[in-house]
Design a protein around this motif. Sequence first.
Motif, PDB file in Angstrom:
ATOM      1  N   GLY A   1      -0.992  -1.668   5.893  1.00 25.72           N
ATOM      2  CA  GLY A   1       0.186  -1.771   5.032  1.00 25.72           C
ATOM      3  C   GLY A   1       1.370  -1.006   5.601  1.00 25.72           C
ATOM      4  O   GLY A   1       1.201  -0.094   6.412  1.00 25.72           O
TER       5      GLY A   1
ATOM      6  N   ASN B   1       0.816  -1.217   0.000  1.00 23.18           N
ATOM      7  CA  ASN B   1       0.000   0.000   0.000  1.00 23.18           C
ATOM      8  C   ASN B   1       0.851   1.269   0.000  1.00 23.18           C
ATOM      9  O   ASN B   1       0.314   2.369   0.067  1.00 23.18           O
ATOM     10  CB  ASN B   1      -0.958  -0.014   1.201  1.00 23.18           C
ATOM     11  CG  ASN B   1      -2.157   0.902   0.983  1.00 23.18           C
ATOM     12  OD1 ASN B   1      -2.478   1.257  -0.154  1.00 23.18           O
ATOM     13  ND2 ASN B   1      -2.809   1.306   2.056  1.00 23.18           N
TER      14      ASN B   1
ATOM     15  N   GLU C   1       2.691  -0.629  10.948  1.00 26.43           N
ATOM     16  CA  GLU C   1       1.481  -0.277  10.182  1.00 26.43           C
ATOM     17  C   GLU C   1       0.463   0.464  11.051  1.00 26.43           C
ATOM     18  O   GLU C   1       0.318   0.170  12.232  1.00 26.43           O
ATOM     19  CB  GLU C   1       0.819  -1.567   9.633  1.00 26.43           C
ATOM     20  CG  GLU C   1       1.845  -2.457   8.943  1.00 26.43           C
ATOM     21  CD  GLU C   1       1.295  -3.502   8.003  1.00 26.43           C
ATOM     22  OE1 GLU C   1       0.055  -3.598   7.868  1.00 26.43           O
ATOM     23  OE2 GLU C   1       2.121  -4.214   7.389  1.00 26.43           O
TER      24      GLU C   1
END
Length: 203
Positions: free
Chosen positions: A174, A9, A56
């Motif tokens: 992500g 991501n 994350e």
Amino acid sequence: MKLICIGRNYTKHIEELQNEKPTDPVVFIKPDTAILLKNQPFFIPDFSDDVHHEVEILVKINKVGKHIDKKFAHKYYDEIGLGIDFTARDLQSQLKEKGLPWEKAKSFDGAAVVGKWLPKTKFENVDDIQFKLLKNDEVVQDGNTNLMLWKIDELIEYVSKYFTLKIGDIIFTGTPAGVGKVVANDKLKGYIENDELFSITVK
Ligand code: ZN
């Protein structure tokens, strides 16, 4: 409850692992048994010699939902957190090569650090949150949610097409660049802006 995790991501992390840029978010699940118990060290599993940290931003779901439109996604969470998606990179590479699922490399016991939670109201804009990971007091990863390819509300829309979101489910959004190996005695500390949200020792 389940942990819904997003891969690839952040562009710079895609580049560092030489992965292809996805046209849709990469999604995988960790079971609740992957959550590292509070105040416990992280034990490197014996099936890997190359466990990586991936810091994350986390989002905790507060309402049941399915097919959530991104316009309404903000109503489905009111807490933001920080965690680590520990990854047995050597095992993951073998599995990827063979086109097999990643679960053994990502979803083993202890592979999900879930830190303290902060109210969403603390942030003016959830798409502009600064966060970082320190290893032995040195910054090894730092990111901002404004660098996400898919933003939080878009991720909620996307994953809720496939999975019913339930109260307490956690989305791992992500990792930015800077992933790296952990070894015994490493100390990992995670921060959102100036708040320390977790501190763990590797064994
Ligand atoms: Zn990850």
